[in-house]
Design a protein around this motif. Structure first.
Motif, PDB file in Angstrom:
ATOM      1  N   VAL A 123       0.792  -1.233   0.000  1.00 27.02           N
ATOM      2  CA  VAL A 123       0.000   0.000   0.000  1.00 27.02           C
ATOM      3  C   VAL A 123       0.822   1.280   0.000  1.00 27.02           C
ATOM      4  O   VAL A 123       0.322   2.327  -0.387  1.00 27.02           O
ATOM      5  CB  VAL A 123      -1.007   0.031   1.167  1.00 27.02           C
ATOM      6  CG1 VAL A 123      -2.117  -0.972   0.928  1.00 27.02           C
ATOM      7  CG2 VAL A 123      -0.336  -0.232   2.494  1.00 27.02           C
ATOM      8  N   PHE A 124       2.084   1.222   0.414  1.00 26.41           N
ATOM      9  CA  PHE A 124       2.873   2.451   0.409  1.00 26.41           C
ATOM     10  C   PHE A 124       3.724   2.596  -0.847  1.00 26.41           C
ATOM     11  O   PHE A 124       4.495   3.537  -0.977  1.00 26.41           O
ATOM     12  CB  PHE A 124       3.723   2.551   1.688  1.00 26.41           C
ATOM     13  CG  PHE A 124       2.879   2.912   2.891  1.00 26.41           C
ATOM     14  CD1 PHE A 124       2.260   4.163   2.981  1.00 26.41           C
ATOM     15  CD2 PHE A 124       2.666   1.997   3.911  1.00 26.41           C
ATOM     16  CE1 PHE A 124       1.456   4.482   4.067  1.00 26.41           C
ATOM     17  CE2 PHE A 124       1.862   2.316   5.006  1.00 26.41           C
ATOM     18  CZ  PHE A 124       1.257   3.564   5.088  1.00 26.41           C
ATOM     19  N   SER A 125       3.577   1.675  -1.786  1.00 29.76           N
ATOM     20  CA  SER A 125       4.256   1.832  -3.070  1.00 29.76           C
ATOM     21  C   SER A 125       3.427   2.767  -3.938  1.00 29.76           C
ATOM     22  O   SER A 125       2.220   2.903  -3.737  1.00 29.76           O
ATOM     23  CB  SER A 125       4.393   0.493  -3.778  1.00 29.76           C
ATOM     24  OG  SER A 125       5.082  -0.403  -2.957  1.00 29.76           O
ATOM     25  N   GLY A 126       4.069   3.378  -4.914  1.00 33.27           N
ATOM     26  CA  GLY A 126       3.385   4.358  -5.765  1.00 33.27           C
ATOM     27  C   GLY A 126       2.177   3.772  -6.459  1.00 33.27           C
ATOM     28  O   GLY A 126       1.038   4.106  -6.161  1.00 33.27           O
ATOM     29  N   ALA A 146      -5.526  -4.633 -12.347  1.00 32.47           N
ATOM     30  CA  ALA A 146      -5.963  -3.374 -11.748  1.00 32.47           C
ATOM     31  C   ALA A 146      -4.712  -2.640 -11.294  1.00 32.47           C
ATOM     32  O   ALA A 146      -3.808  -3.241 -10.708  1.00 32.47           O
ATOM     33  CB  ALA A 146      -6.872  -3.651 -10.556  1.00 32.47           C
ATOM     34  N   ARG A 147      -4.669  -1.351 -11.575  1.00 31.06           N
ATOM     35  CA  ARG A 147      -3.563  -0.531 -11.074  1.00 31.06           C
ATOM     36  C   ARG A 147      -4.148   0.426 -10.042  1.00 31.06           C
ATOM     37  O   ARG A 147      -5.082   1.164 -10.329  1.00 31.06           O
ATOM     38  CB  ARG A 147      -2.889   0.235 -12.213  1.00 31.06           C
ATOM     39  CG  ARG A 147      -2.000  -0.683 -13.064  1.00 31.06           C
ATOM     40  CD  ARG A 147      -1.522  -0.014 -14.330  1.00 31.06           C
ATOM     41  NE  ARG A 147      -0.576   1.078 -14.068  1.00 31.06           N
ATOM     42  CZ  ARG A 147       0.721   0.924 -13.811  1.00 31.06           C
ATOM     43  NH1 ARG A 147       1.222  -0.297 -13.761  1.00 31.06           N
ATOM     44  NH2 ARG A 147       1.500   1.949 -13.598  1.00 31.06           N
ATOM     45  N   ALA A 148      -3.609   0.374  -8.822  1.00 26.93           N
ATOM     46  CA  ALA A 148      -4.133   1.170  -7.711  1.00 26.93           C
ATOM     47  C   ALA A 148      -3.099   2.218  -7.308  1.00 26.93           C
ATOM     48  O   ALA A 148      -1.906   1.923  -7.237  1.00 26.93           O
ATOM     49  CB  ALA A 148      -4.452   0.263  -6.531  1.00 26.93           C
ATOM     50  N   ARG A 149      -3.581   3.426  -7.069  1.00 30.31           N
ATOM     51  CA  ARG A 149      -2.694   4.511  -6.638  1.00 30.31           C
ATOM     52  C   ARG A 149      -3.407   5.254  -5.516  1.00 30.31           C
ATOM     53  O   ARG A 149      -4.591   5.595  -5.640  1.00 30.31           O
ATOM     54  CB  ARG A 149      -2.450   5.460  -7.820  1.00 30.31           C
ATOM     55  CG  ARG A 149      -1.439   6.575  -7.571  1.00 30.31           C
ATOM     56  CD  ARG A 149      -1.397   7.539  -8.748  1.00 30.31           C
ATOM     57  NE  ARG A 149      -2.682   8.237  -8.928  1.00 30.31           N
ATOM     58  CZ  ARG A 149      -3.041   9.327  -8.259  1.00 30.31           C
ATOM     59  NH1 ARG A 149      -2.230   9.874  -7.370  1.00 30.31           N
ATOM     60  NH2 ARG A 149      -4.223   9.886  -8.467  1.00 30.31           N
ATOM     61  N   THR A 150      -2.709   5.472  -4.401  1.00 32.14           N
ATOM     62  CA  THR A 150      -3.346   6.167  -3.280  1.00 32.14           C
ATOM     63  C   THR A 150      -3.547   7.626  -3.646  1.00 32.14           C
ATOM     64  O   THR A 150      -2.596   8.328  -3.962  1.00 32.14           O
ATOM     65  CB  THR A 150      -2.491   6.032  -2.015  1.00 32.14           C
ATOM     66  OG1 THR A 150      -2.310   4.633  -1.741  1.00 32.14           O
ATOM     67  CG2 THR A 150      -3.164   6.690  -0.818  1.00 32.14           C
ATOM     68  N   ALA A 160      -8.354   6.136   3.620  1.00 34.24           N
ATOM     69  CA  ALA A 160      -7.678   6.355   2.344  1.00 34.24           C
ATOM     70  C   ALA A 160      -8.678   6.402   1.202  1.00 34.24           C
ATOM     71  O   ALA A 160      -9.752   5.815   1.278  1.00 34.24           O
ATOM     72  CB  ALA A 160      -6.683   5.235   2.085  1.00 34.24           C
ATOM     73  N   VAL A 161      -8.310   7.163   0.172  1.00 32.27           N
ATOM     74  CA  VAL A 161      -9.040   7.125  -1.095  1.00 32.27           C
ATOM     75  C   VAL A 161      -8.045   6.623  -2.129  1.00 32.27           C
ATOM     76  O   VAL A 161      -6.960   7.191  -2.277  1.00 32.27           O
ATOM     77  CB  VAL A 161      -9.581   8.513  -1.484  1.00 32.27           C
ATOM     78  CG1 VAL A 161     -10.269   8.455  -2.841  1.00 32.27           C
ATOM     79  CG2 VAL A 161     -10.546   9.024  -0.420  1.00 32.27           C
ATOM     80  N   VAL A 162      -8.389   5.547  -2.793  1.00 31.43           N
ATOM     81  CA  VAL A 162      -7.459   4.907  -3.727  1.00 31.43           C
ATOM     82  C   VAL A 162      -8.055   4.948  -5.131  1.00 31.43           C
ATOM     83  O   VAL A 162      -9.207   4.568  -5.346  1.00 31.43           O
ATOM     84  CB  VAL A 162      -7.188   3.441  -3.310  1.00 31.43           C
ATOM     85  CG1 VAL A 162      -6.182   2.794  -4.254  1.00 31.43           C
ATOM     86  CG2 VAL A 162      -6.691   3.375  -1.871  1.00 31.43           C
ATOM     87  N   GLU A 163      -7.260   5.463  -6.080  1.00 32.81           N
ATOM     88  CA  GLU A 163      -7.697   5.522  -7.471  1.00 32.81           C
ATOM     89  C   GLU A 163      -7.399   4.184  -8.143  1.00 32.81           C
ATOM     90  O   GLU A 163      -6.292   3.648  -8.015  1.00 32.81           O
ATOM     91  CB  GLU A 163      -6.937   6.642  -8.179  1.00 32.81           C
ATOM     92  CG  GLU A 163      -7.331   6.804  -9.630  1.00 32.81           C
ATOM     93  CD  GLU A 163      -6.520   7.878 -10.322  1.00 32.81           C
ATOM     94  OE1 GLU A 163      -5.452   8.270  -9.809  1.00 32.81           O
ATOM     95  OE2 GLU A 163      -6.965   8.326 -11.389  1.00 32.81           O
TER      96      GLU A 163
END
Ligand code: NAG
Ligand code: NAG
Length: 171
Positions: A123-126, A146-150, A160-163
């Protein structure tokens, strides 16, 4: 996150007569109504609320509601989908989660369809990438990633809101 149930499956025998040819057959995709395979891109924001009375995720047990997935980063934006599943801390060296999650779409032509995500999430990776391993209805035979970005993270509360950008092959 809604519930966590553990099922223990006791193996039982499956009796198949190989003399009979009815156990399996090959069929054409059209027989299942499958037309041309297409690639879709889905974009939404995942609201992971762990603090307050309206939390959507709890450590282990039962949350009051499912995590909403919204079109925009604001909680007030249109909900297009609900996420149900669980995540487990799965790494000693970094904060890594194992995600086992179903996205239940509630909007437009995707209403009633689901996508299943299974994979590690540091979760702390870009940008984190997780496999899409299947789905229901419009997403039958789905596979993709799926590509997730905080988008935002409140370190005090953990909210958290994750894109999410999801790329998926389906019919
Ligand atoms: C929880 O949700 C209710 C209903 O949507 C809302 O009225 C209330 O302000 C929320 N409470 C918190 C602490 O966010
Ligand atoms: C989605 O489907 C459900 C069940 O069929 C229905 O109740 C609901 O109104 C639909 N929502 C939208 C936005 O079409």
């Amino acid at each position: 996150m809604v519930f966590l149930s553990i099922f223990i499956w006791f193996p039982s025998s499956v009796n198949v007569s190989f003399a009979s040819s009815s156990f399996s057959r090959s069929l054409l995709p059209e027989e299942l109504g499958l037309k041309k395979q297409k690639l879709s891109h889905l974009h939404f924001y995942f609201h992971d609320i762990v603090s307050g009375r309206n939390s959507t995720a709890v450590r282990v047990a039962k949350a009051k509601m499912t995590d909403p997935l919204n079109e925009g980063p604001e909680l007030s934006s249109k909900i297009v989908d609900l996420a149900r599943g669980l995540y487990a801390s799965s790494s000693l060296s970094e904060i890594g989660l194992l995600m086992v999650k179903n996205y239940f779409f509630t909007e437009g032509k995707y209403n009633g369809s689901t996508l299943s995500v299974l994979g590690g999430n540091a979760v702390f990776s870009g940008v984190r990438e997780m496999p899409i391993v299947g789905g229901r209805r419009l997403f039958r035979f789905a596979r993709g990633y799926a590509r997730a970005r905080t988008h935002s993270l409140d370190l005090q509360t953990g909210d958290a809101v994750v894109e999410y950008n999801v790329y998926v092959f389906h019919y």
